[in-house]
Design a protein around this motif. Structure first.
Motif, PDB file in Angstrom:
ATOM      1  N   ALA A  83       0.858  -1.186   0.000  1.00 33.96           N
ATOM      2  CA  ALA A  83       0.000   0.000   0.000  1.00 33.96           C
ATOM      3  C   ALA A  83       0.893   1.236   0.000  1.00 33.96           C
ATOM      4  O   ALA A  83       0.741   2.136  -0.829  1.00 33.96           O
ATOM      5  N   PHE A 160      -7.339   2.193  -2.874  1.00 32.85           N
ATOM      6  CA  PHE A 160      -6.535   1.178  -3.568  1.00 32.85           C
ATOM      7  C   PHE A 160      -7.445   0.118  -4.163  1.00 32.85           C
ATOM      8  O   PHE A 160      -8.514  -0.160  -3.636  1.00 32.85           O
ATOM      9  N   ILE A 339     -13.288   0.049  -5.195  1.00 32.63           N
ATOM     10  CA  ILE A 339     -12.268   0.246  -4.151  1.00 32.63           C
ATOM     11  C   ILE A 339     -12.177  -1.022  -3.321  1.00 32.63           C
ATOM     12  O   ILE A 339     -13.192  -1.523  -2.847  1.00 32.63           O
ATOM     13  N   ASP A 340     -10.986  -1.549  -3.142  1.00 39.29           N
ATOM     14  CA  ASP A 340     -10.800  -2.731  -2.306  1.00 39.29           C
ATOM     15  C   ASP A 340     -10.283  -2.380  -0.910  1.00 39.29           C
ATOM     16  O   ASP A 340     -10.661  -3.002   0.068  1.00 39.29           O
ATOM     17  N   TYR A 341      -9.389  -1.397  -0.822  1.00 38.76           N
ATOM     18  CA  TYR A 341      -8.857  -0.961   0.465  1.00 38.76           C
ATOM     19  C   TYR A 341      -8.755   0.554   0.465  1.00 38.76           C
ATOM     20  O   TYR A 341      -8.565   1.167  -0.576  1.00 38.76           O
ATOM     21  N   PHE A 342      -8.887   1.165   1.640  1.00 37.48           N
ATOM     22  CA  PHE A 342      -8.557   2.574   1.717  1.00 37.48           C
ATOM     23  C   PHE A 342      -7.741   2.854   2.968  1.00 37.48           C
ATOM     24  O   PHE A 342      -7.741   2.080   3.923  1.00 37.48           O
TER      25      PHE A 342
ATOM     26  N   GLU B  43      -3.971   4.302   8.998  1.00 41.68           N
ATOM     27  CA  GLU B  43      -4.456   2.928   9.120  1.00 41.68           C
ATOM     28  C   GLU B  43      -5.153   2.508   7.833  1.00 41.68           C
ATOM     29  O   GLU B  43      -5.600   3.349   7.052  1.00 41.68           O
ATOM     30  N   LEU B  44      -5.214   1.180   7.623  1.00 43.60           N
ATOM     31  CA  LEU B  44      -5.856   0.627   6.432  1.00 43.60           C
ATOM     32  C   LEU B  44      -7.233   0.077   6.777  1.00 43.60           C
ATOM     33  O   LEU B  44      -7.439  -0.434   7.883  1.00 43.60           O
ATOM     34  N   GLN B  45      -8.161   0.203   5.828  1.00 41.76           N
ATOM     35  CA  GLN B  45      -9.470  -0.413   5.975  1.00 41.76           C
ATOM     36  C   GLN B  45      -9.756  -1.206   4.704  1.00 41.76           C
ATOM     37  O   GLN B  45      -9.392  -0.777   3.601  1.00 41.76           O
ATOM     38  N   LYS B  46     -10.452  -2.326   4.868  1.00 39.95           N
ATOM     39  CA  LYS B  46     -10.862  -3.113   3.704  1.00 39.95           C
ATOM     40  C   LYS B  46     -12.309  -2.763   3.384  1.00 39.95           C
ATOM     41  O   LYS B  46     -13.117  -2.578   4.294  1.00 39.95           O
ATOM     42  N   VAL B  47     -12.631  -2.664   2.094  1.00 40.66           N
ATOM     43  CA  VAL B  47     -13.996  -2.340   1.698  1.00 40.66           C
ATOM     44  C   VAL B  47     -14.742  -3.625   1.344  1.00 40.66           C
ATOM     45  O   VAL B  47     -14.245  -4.442   0.578  1.00 40.66           O
ATOM     46  N   LYS B  48     -15.929  -3.773   1.933  1.00 43.93           N
ATOM     47  CA  LYS B  48     -16.728  -4.966   1.664  1.00 43.93           C
ATOM     48  C   LYS B  48     -17.299  -4.888   0.262  1.00 43.93           C
ATOM     49  O   LYS B  48     -17.697  -3.812  -0.205  1.00 43.93           O
TER      50      LYS B  48
END
Lengths: 352, 253
Positions: A83, A160, A339-342, B43-48
């Motif tokens: 990332a 991302f 979007i998969d991650y932010f 911080e990182l977050q995953k999107v569902k």
């Protein structure tokens, strides 16, 4: 006769030359001095040093600070390296939380490390966010020297997508990718805009669990930035800072002043207002944010953003509401698909 | 010598030198200042992934073609039940939950069966004319759509989908309890909602999307069902009654 004239002319010419030279020299020196003064002044502003003096009634601004967090786990740690490889885990340290007897161990910025990851006490690795999700980030500011400390925080959301090999691509970098299909590029970039438009930040928790008149937060963070001040900060003490974020599930939770229209699903993001409060209220601030960012909050389809401010102001009208709701949900769907991650990035700089 | 100095002092050289020096100084100071005072924590977050399932007409056509025409209970020459086809369609999911919600003004018996698709007339089948693929699915290709628009298909009841009602007052009562009143009506008090307007919720989870998922290859799919509405034993009503039914699907994994 001729020689004397010539000599006179030469002499005049020479004097003129000398004048020119002197004039140029003076001009040059003056210009350099002015520029040098500007540079020194700028450097002085950016590089304040603490002055200690006995019985001084005024304290001078602090020299700097580190950011830290405590915990044993970083969320989605396996995805961090691709990332953003500039983010460090942070250097180990321990210190006392200001105003308590509690000593915590932490990981912090320091030395050449200026970017660190947020550590947590526990994590669910399968956790994924969706419309309606909300969370908080608690970290510490550690002043390096005593004195007043003014920090400006700026919040950024980076998006991302995940490739087949589980690597992440930062969507802000794809504009220069000439091999990507331009429509696909636009899809990713639109999704990122909508994500940035749909994530709202707040400084204070509200009353989300209240049995009546529940609401999520207070003190909306406008323009993605806010200041944080500590008076007479003590060096090496840990000052906790918490910011809250939410991806609201429905537009009604943002724009409806109350639920007399019965159009709202779920509790409001900030307290409802009657209209008799002194402005600005949290609600008016949130509505302003929606109006300012309306291009990045609503997916209009063939409609345009013109006149949408009026629609937002009258969102308790069922027809208006159905438009806003449809546009907001379509933007949500785009976010979810592309979007998969932010990343939520907190930038901190000294402010004077 | 004087001439040389004159030349140099007159030329552009001193200005360029001064400018360069200044630019270098400014850059150094600014860079130093930036480095020493900007810190970041992140911080990182995953999107569902969003739900990508739709309720469509029987062969992945626009859901607008799913209709339940007026049911006339008084005509005793006709069978006392009828089947209405629909499909769950979209991006591939392993399993999904199917939900039927309906009001209870008329005490119909509702059942859902997987549909068997036949190309020639069969007993107890409902005729179905294949339409154009729904434009919502413009970017999806359904391997299962082997028959072109205009083909007449004959759908029969297959395996029953064994779901259950979540909020019946008592088993078989065909009346909804208050269990999900708040979820359905929010703050709207129960005193304003007539008992039959309170919807009954029926659900079945873990429905497999395709018969053989390992060889399917995670491609888009549609699964055809028929909704059976049964009015056996109901006597004629003099008043028209209307019920609302909702069919929804949600991915399990």
């Amino acid at each position: 006769m001729r020689r004397s004239d010539e000599k006179k002319r030469d002499l005049t010419a020479l004097r003129l030359e000398r004048k020119k030279i002197t004039f140029n020299l003076v001009l040059f020196l003056a210009a350099s001095f002015v520029v040098l003064l500007a540079v020194i002044t700028a450097a002085w502003f950016a590089n304040n040093r603490t002055v200690t003096a006995e019985n001084a009634p005024v304290s001078v601004a602090n020299r700097g600070f580190e950011l830290a967090s405590s915990g044993s786990v970083v969320r989605h740690s396996t995805y961090w390296p691709n990332a953003d490889a500039n983010y460090d885990n942070g250097a180990d340290g321990s210190g006392q939380v200001y105003g308590t007897n509690e000593t915590v161990s932490y990981k912090a910025t320091g030395g050449t490390v200026h970017q660190v990851k947020q550590w947590l006490t526990s994590d669910n690795p399968d956790e994924a966010v969706e419309p309606g999700s909300w969370g908080s980030m608690t970290f510490y500011v550690i002043p390096k020297t005593d004195g007043d400390l003014n920090i400006r925080f700026t919040l950024d959301v980076r998006g991302f997508y995940e490739e087949d090999d589980n690597s992440l691509v930062d969507i802000s970098t794809i504009s220069t990718d000439s091999s990507m299909d331009p429509i696909q590029k636009l899809n990713y970039q639109d999704a990122l805009r909508y994500l940035q438009g749909h994530v709202f930040f707040f400084e204070t928790l509200g009353a989300p669990e209240a049995q009546t008149d529940a609401y999520y937060f207070e003190d909306p963070i406008q323009n993605g930035t806010f200041t944080y001040q500590i008076q007479n900060a003590e060096a090496d003490k840990l000052y906790p800072v918490t910011i809250y974020w939410i991806w609201p599930a429905t537009i009604g939770q943002l724009t409806l002043k109350d639920n007399t229209s019965h159009l709202r699903e779920g509790i409001p993001i900030v307290k409802d207002i009657t209209g008799s409060e002194t402005e600005p209220t949290d609600k008016s601030k949130v509505i302003d944010i929606v109006k300012t960012n309306k291009v990045d909050i609503f997916k209009y389809g063939s409609s345009s953003a013109d006149g949408v401010n009026d629609v937002i102001d009258a969102s308790d009208n069922p027809t208006n509401y159905s438009h806003l709701d449809d546009w907001y949900n379509k933007a949500d769907q785009t976010i979810g698909v592309y979007i998969d991650y932010f990343m939520v990035e907190v930038n901190a700089t000294l402010e004077n | 010598m004087k001439n040389k100095i004159t030349k140099v002092m007159h030329g552009k050289l001193p200005w360029i030198a001064a400018l360069l020096l200044v630019i270098i100084s400014i850059t150094c100071y600014q860079t130093y200042a930036w480095f020493s005072h900007q810190k970041k924590i992140a911080e990182l977050q995953k999107v569902k992934e969003p739900n990508q399932l739709f309720i469509s007409a029987a062969y992945a056509e626009d859901v607008i073609y799913f209709t339940i025409p007026k049911i006339d209970v008084s005509d005793t020459t006709k069978p006392t039940k009828e089947i209405y086809p629909f499909a769950v369609a979209g991006e591939y999911v392993n399993e999904f939950t199917l939900q039927l919600a309906h009001t209870t003004n008329v005490p119909f018996t509702y059942k859902i069966y997987e549909a068997n698709i036949n190309t020639s007339a069969v007993q107890n089948s409902v005729e179905y004319k294949v339409g154009e693929k729904w434009t919502e699915f413009a970017t999806l290709t359904f391997d299962q759509r082997t028959h072109p628009a205009g083909t007449m298909l004959y759908l029969t009841r297959g395996t029953e989908v064994q779901g259950q009602y979540l909020n019946e007052t008592s088993s078989g009562s065909k009346l909804a309890s208050n269990k999900y009143h708040e979820e359905t009506f929010g703050e709207y008090s129960k005193t304003y909602v007539q008992d039959n307007a309170e919807p009954l919720y029926w659900q079945k989870s873990g429905i497999t999307s395709v018969p053989d998922s390992s060889s399917w290859g995670a491609k888009p799919f549609f699964k055809t069902f028929v909704l059976e509405i049964d009015w056996t034993g109901l006597t004629e009503y003099n008043n028209k009654e209307t019920d609302v039914i909702y069919i929804s699907a949600y991915r399990d994994n």
